[in-house]
Design a protein around this motif. Structure first.
Motif, PDB file in Angstrom:
ATOM      1  N   ASN A  46      82.593 -15.366  24.227  1.00  0.00           N
ATOM      2  CA  ASN A  46      83.988 -15.441  24.191  1.00  0.00           C
ATOM      3  C   ASN A  46      84.566 -15.706  22.840  1.00  0.00           C
ATOM      4  OD1 ASN A  46      84.919 -15.241  27.271  1.00  0.00           O
ATOM      5  ND2 ASN A  46      83.573 -16.898  27.142  1.00  0.00           N
ATOM      6  N   SER A  47      86.004 -15.126  22.457  1.00  0.00           N
ATOM      7  CA  SER A  47      86.441 -15.349  21.227  1.00  0.00           C
ATOM      8  C   SER A  47      87.846 -16.067  21.398  1.00  0.00           C
ATOM      9  CB  SER A  47      86.993 -14.078  20.543  1.00  0.00           C
ATOM     10  OG  SER A  47      85.573 -13.465  20.086  1.00  0.00           O
ATOM     11  N   PHE A  48      88.125 -16.956  20.563  1.00  0.00           N
ATOM     12  CA  PHE A  48      89.531 -17.509  20.646  1.00  0.00           C
ATOM     13  C   PHE A  48      90.253 -17.451  19.198  1.00  0.00           C
ATOM     14  CE2 PHE A  48      86.984 -21.154  19.152  1.00  0.00           C
ATOM     15  CZ  PHE A  48      87.935 -21.999  18.299  1.00  0.00           C
ATOM     16  N   ASN A  49      91.544 -17.497  19.401  1.00  0.00           N
ATOM     17  CA  ASN A  49      92.530 -17.485  18.223  1.00  0.00           C
ATOM     18  C   ASN A  49      93.045 -18.589  18.247  1.00  0.00           C
ATOM     19  OD1 ASN A  49      94.588 -17.017  16.322  1.00  0.00           O
ATOM     20  ND2 ASN A  49      95.823 -16.005  17.915  1.00  0.00           N
ATOM     21  N   PRO A  50      92.642 -19.522  17.200  1.00  0.00           N
ATOM     22  CA  PRO A  50      93.367 -20.799  17.456  1.00  0.00           C
ATOM     23  C   PRO A  50      94.618 -21.121  16.680  1.00  0.00           C
ATOM     24  CG  PRO A  50      91.847 -20.545  15.432  1.00  0.00           C
ATOM     25  CD  PRO A  50      91.636 -19.518  16.139  1.00  0.00           C
ATOM     26  N   ALA A  51      95.768 -21.630  17.271  1.00  0.00           N
ATOM     27  CA  ALA A  51      97.135 -21.869  16.778  1.00  0.00           C
ATOM     28  C   ALA A  51      96.796 -23.301  16.567  1.00  0.00           C
ATOM     29  CB  ALA A  51      97.929 -21.516  17.759  1.00  0.00           C
ATOM     30  N   THR A  72      88.437 -15.712  16.277  1.00  0.00           N
ATOM     31  CA  THR A  72      89.222 -14.618  15.617  1.00  0.00           C
ATOM     32  C   THR A  72      90.350 -14.938  15.067  1.00  0.00           C
ATOM     33  OG1 THR A  72      89.654 -12.278  16.067  1.00  0.00           O
ATOM     34  CG2 THR A  72      89.806 -13.957  17.897  1.00  0.00           C
ATOM     35  N   SER A  73      91.329 -14.258  15.378  1.00  0.00           N
ATOM     36  CA  SER A  73      92.600 -14.522  14.593  1.00  0.00           C
ATOM     37  C   SER A  73      93.736 -13.309  15.128  1.00  0.00           C
ATOM     38  CB  SER A  73      92.650 -14.525  12.994  1.00  0.00           C
ATOM     39  OG  SER A  73      93.884 -14.391  12.613  1.00  0.00           O
ATOM     40  N   GLU A  74      94.977 -13.547  15.216  1.00  0.00           N
ATOM     41  CA  GLU A  74      96.105 -12.793  15.323  1.00  0.00           C
ATOM     42  C   GLU A  74      95.808 -11.659  14.265  1.00  0.00           C
ATOM     43  OE1 GLU A  74      99.468 -10.793  16.065  1.00  0.00           O
ATOM     44  OE2 GLU A  74      98.549 -12.313  17.418  1.00  0.00           O
ATOM     45  N   GLY A  75      95.131 -12.023  13.194  1.00  0.00           N
ATOM     46  CA  GLY A  75      95.190 -10.837  12.090  1.00  0.00           C
ATOM     47  C   GLY A  75      94.316  -9.700  12.804  1.00  0.00           C
ATOM     48  N   ALA A  76      93.500 -10.156  13.724  1.00  0.00           N
ATOM     49  CA  ALA A  76      92.825  -8.696  14.402  1.00  0.00           C
ATOM     50  C   ALA A  76      93.820  -7.607  14.799  1.00  0.00           C
ATOM     51  CB  ALA A  76      91.929  -9.320  15.575  1.00  0.00           C
ATOM     52  N   GLN A  97      85.890 -12.400  27.022  1.00  0.00           N
ATOM     53  CA  GLN A  97      87.400 -12.649  26.759  1.00  0.00           C
ATOM     54  C   GLN A  97      87.896 -13.135  25.347  1.00  0.00           C
ATOM     55  OE1 GLN A  97      89.422 -11.730  29.437  1.00  0.00           O
ATOM     56  NE2 GLN A  97      87.655 -11.291  30.500  1.00  0.00           N
ATOM     57  N   VAL A  98      89.095 -12.944  25.197  1.00  0.00           N
ATOM     58  CA  VAL A  98      89.823 -13.516  24.002  1.00  0.00           C
ATOM     59  C   VAL A  98      91.009 -14.046  24.424  1.00  0.00           C
ATOM     60  CG1 VAL A  98      90.674 -12.912  21.748  1.00  0.00           C
ATOM     61  CG2 VAL A  98      89.104 -11.435  22.686  1.00  0.00           C
ATOM     62  N   PHE A  99      90.761 -15.448  23.782  1.00  0.00           N
ATOM     63  CA  PHE A  99      92.223 -16.278  24.136  1.00  0.00           C
ATOM     64  C   PHE A  99      92.832 -16.660  22.864  1.00  0.00           C
ATOM     65  CE2 PHE A  99      88.836 -16.990  26.869  1.00  0.00           C
ATOM     66  CZ  PHE A  99      89.479 -16.882  28.745  1.00  0.00           C
ATOM     67  N   THR A 100      94.275 -16.935  22.870  1.00  0.00           N
ATOM     68  CA  THR A 100      94.883 -17.869  21.912  1.00  0.00           C
ATOM     69  C   THR A 100      94.938 -19.239  22.610  1.00  0.00           C
ATOM     70  OG1 THR A 100      96.008 -15.779  20.991  1.00  0.00           O
ATOM     71  CG2 THR A 100      97.125 -18.090  20.802  1.00  0.00           C
ATOM     72  N   ILE A 101      94.621 -20.136  21.886  1.00  0.00           N
ATOM     73  CA  ILE A 101      94.678 -21.626  22.175  1.00  0.00           C
ATOM     74  C   ILE A 101      95.426 -22.490  21.289  1.00  0.00           C
ATOM     75  CG2 ILE A 101      93.374 -23.351  22.851  1.00  0.00           C
ATOM     76  CD1 ILE A 101      90.686 -21.481  23.163  1.00  0.00           C
ATOM     77  N   GLY A 102      96.397 -23.141  21.634  1.00  0.00           N
ATOM     78  CA  GLY A 102      97.245 -24.154  20.739  1.00  0.00           C
ATOM     79  C   GLY A 102      98.437 -24.574  21.263  1.00  0.00           C
ATOM     80  N   GLY A 103      98.709 -25.865  21.009  1.00  0.00           N
ATOM     81  CA  GLY A 103      99.896 -26.533  21.307  1.00  0.00           C
ATOM     82  C   GLY A 103      99.861 -26.562  22.966  1.00  0.00           C
ATOM     83  N   ASN A 144      99.102 -24.682  25.040  1.00  0.00           N
ATOM     84  CA  ASN A 144      98.922 -23.116  25.765  1.00  0.00           C
ATOM     85  C   ASN A 144      97.753 -22.503  25.715  1.00  0.00           C
ATOM     86  OD1 ASN A 144     101.855 -23.058  26.119  1.00  0.00           O
ATOM     87  ND2 ASN A 144     102.601 -22.516  24.340  1.00  0.00           N
ATOM     88  N   VAL A 145      97.193 -21.799  26.514  1.00  0.00           N
ATOM     89  CA  VAL A 145      96.153 -20.965  26.418  1.00  0.00           C
ATOM     90  C   VAL A 145      96.755 -19.458  27.203  1.00  0.00           C
ATOM     91  CG1 VAL A 145      94.005 -20.513  27.393  1.00  0.00           C
ATOM     92  CG2 VAL A 145      94.783 -22.644  26.949  1.00  0.00           C
ATOM     93  N   ALA A 146      96.312 -18.517  26.185  1.00  0.00           N
ATOM     94  CA  ALA A 146      96.899 -16.957  26.644  1.00  0.00           C
ATOM     95  C   ALA A 146      95.557 -16.330  26.505  1.00  0.00           C
ATOM     96  CB  ALA A 146      97.996 -16.617  25.639  1.00  0.00           C
ATOM     97  N   ARG A 147      95.560 -15.372  27.554  1.00  0.00           N
ATOM     98  CA  ARG A 147      94.474 -14.312  27.400  1.00  0.00           C
ATOM     99  C   ARG A 147      94.805 -12.897  26.916  1.00  0.00           C
ATOM    100  NH1 ARG A 147      91.280 -11.951  32.680  1.00  0.00           N
ATOM    101  NH2 ARG A 147      93.168 -10.991  32.936  1.00  0.00           N
ATOM    102  N   TRP A 148      94.241 -12.365  25.906  1.00  0.00           N
ATOM    103  CA  TRP A 148      94.475 -11.294  25.482  1.00  0.00           C
ATOM    104  C   TRP A 148      94.197 -10.294  26.194  1.00  0.00           C
ATOM    105  CZ3 TRP A 148      93.413 -10.350  19.252  1.00  0.00           C
ATOM    106  CH2 TRP A 148      94.267 -11.340  18.718  1.00  0.00           C
ATOM    107  N   SER A 149      94.701  -8.995  26.165  1.00  0.00           N
ATOM    108  CA  SER A 149      94.330  -7.777  27.032  1.00  0.00           C
ATOM    109  C   SER A 149      93.262  -7.040  26.428  1.00  0.00           C
ATOM    110  CB  SER A 149      95.624  -6.800  26.862  1.00  0.00           C
ATOM    111  OG  SER A 149      95.793  -6.379  25.799  1.00  0.00           O
TER     112      SER A 149
END
Length: 301
Positions: A189-194, A150-154, A252-258, A260-265
């Motif tokens: 699960n979904s992830f937003n790649p950075a 997915t993306s931050e664009g969501a 779950q939805v995660f942002t992953i990159g650099g 860091n791993v962050a779980r979205w609310s």
């Protein structure tokens, strides 16, 4: 090589470049047999080439792993069906799907019907076609991993309403699959790649234009210029989600990159205004809502 994914068959879309390639390499490193799907288009989804998928397959093979290429368009059900057939004919039923394929499209409200459908098919329909072709079989065998990009664009923060609709739809689709199949050994699960991929670099000029026009802040522009880390930093967490250790991690939805791993609310109700139920109280009036909505719900500006 480790053996944590030994005996598993993975299908990775967009596996010829960027995050998809990094994930394909990582899955193979940990023992999975990988179908590397890539149509070989430009960043704008133009043209086609076998070179991207072939290079990833060659790299996996030289490292001692198992991989085969698929050049199918996964924006069509026929293309997905053929990619899955390649997996079955070469390695066996698909256990793991990582849907990474994407491209750059203009997606504002001036877009044509053709652009809308092309966009939705690539970013959202792809995931549905893949799920339909693989998840029921995973459930029958009692084990499966379905992972979508997915993306931050969501969140709507990047503009581009069609992209926002597609990426938000991906999250909802994935959460529903997680809910429907959680009792059958299948996670979704979904992830937003950075990551500093070719698609990221292709957007720099447009962000510079937005900054010059005052559409984004200096702070945001500076962060864009610094950029995220390489795609290889995304792959370990995505790979972990495919392992037995992640059997309880689903929906779950995660942002992953650099690093860091962050779980979205999650989507949830966070504030409520209440005046009783419909059996004992009348409907809200607009004058009442003028007062209670800003005070009782807040954060609406």
């Amino acid at each position: 090589m480790s053996e944590r994914l030994a005996g598993k068959v993975a299908l990775v879309t967009g596996g010829g470049n960027g995050v998809g390639k990094a994930v394909a390499l990582s899955l193979a490193e940990h023992g999975a047999s990988v179908v590397v799907n890539d149509l070989g288009t430009t960043e704008q989804a133009e043209g086609g080439s076998r070179g991207a998928a072939d290079l990833t397959v060659d790299e996996i093979s030289r490292a001692g792993g198992k991989a085969v290429a698929s050049y199918d368009s996964i924006a069509t059900p026929e293309g997905v069906a053929n990619a899955v057939k390649i997996a079955i004919d070469t390695f066996g039923p698909v256990d793991i799907v990582v849907a990474c394929a994407g491209a750059l499209f203009p997606g504002d409200l001036s877009a044509t019907d053709e652009t809308w459908h092309r966009f939705i098919d690539l970013f959202l329909s792809q995931k549905f076609f893949l799920a339909r072709a693989t998840v029921p079989g995973m459930a029958e065998r009692g084990w499966g991993r379905f992972i979508t990009v997915t993306s931050e664009g969501a969140r709507g923060t990047l503009g581009n309403p069609i992209f926002a609709a597609a990426m938000g739809g991906v999250i909802s689709l994935t959460k529903a699959i997680a809910n429907d199949y959680k009792a059958h050994g299948v996670t979704a699960n979904s992830f937003n790649p950075a990551a500093a991929t070719r698609l990221y670099h292709a957007t720099i000029a447009s962000w510079e234009h937005k900054h010059a026009a005052g559409e984004i802040t200096d702070e945001m522009w500076e962060a864009i210029k610094v950029g995220p880390g390489p795609a290889s930093y995304v792959a370990p967490m995505v790979t972990w989600l495919t392992t037995d250790a992640a059997a309880q991690t689903t929906g779950q939805v995660f942002t992953i990159g650099g690093g860091n791993v962050a779980r979205w609310s999650s989507y949830e109700e966070d504030k409520t205004i209440y005046r009783g139920d419909h059996r004992t109280t009348p409907e809200w009036t607009l004058d009442e809502l003028d007062q209670v909505v800003p005070n009782g719900l807040g954060g609406l500006a």
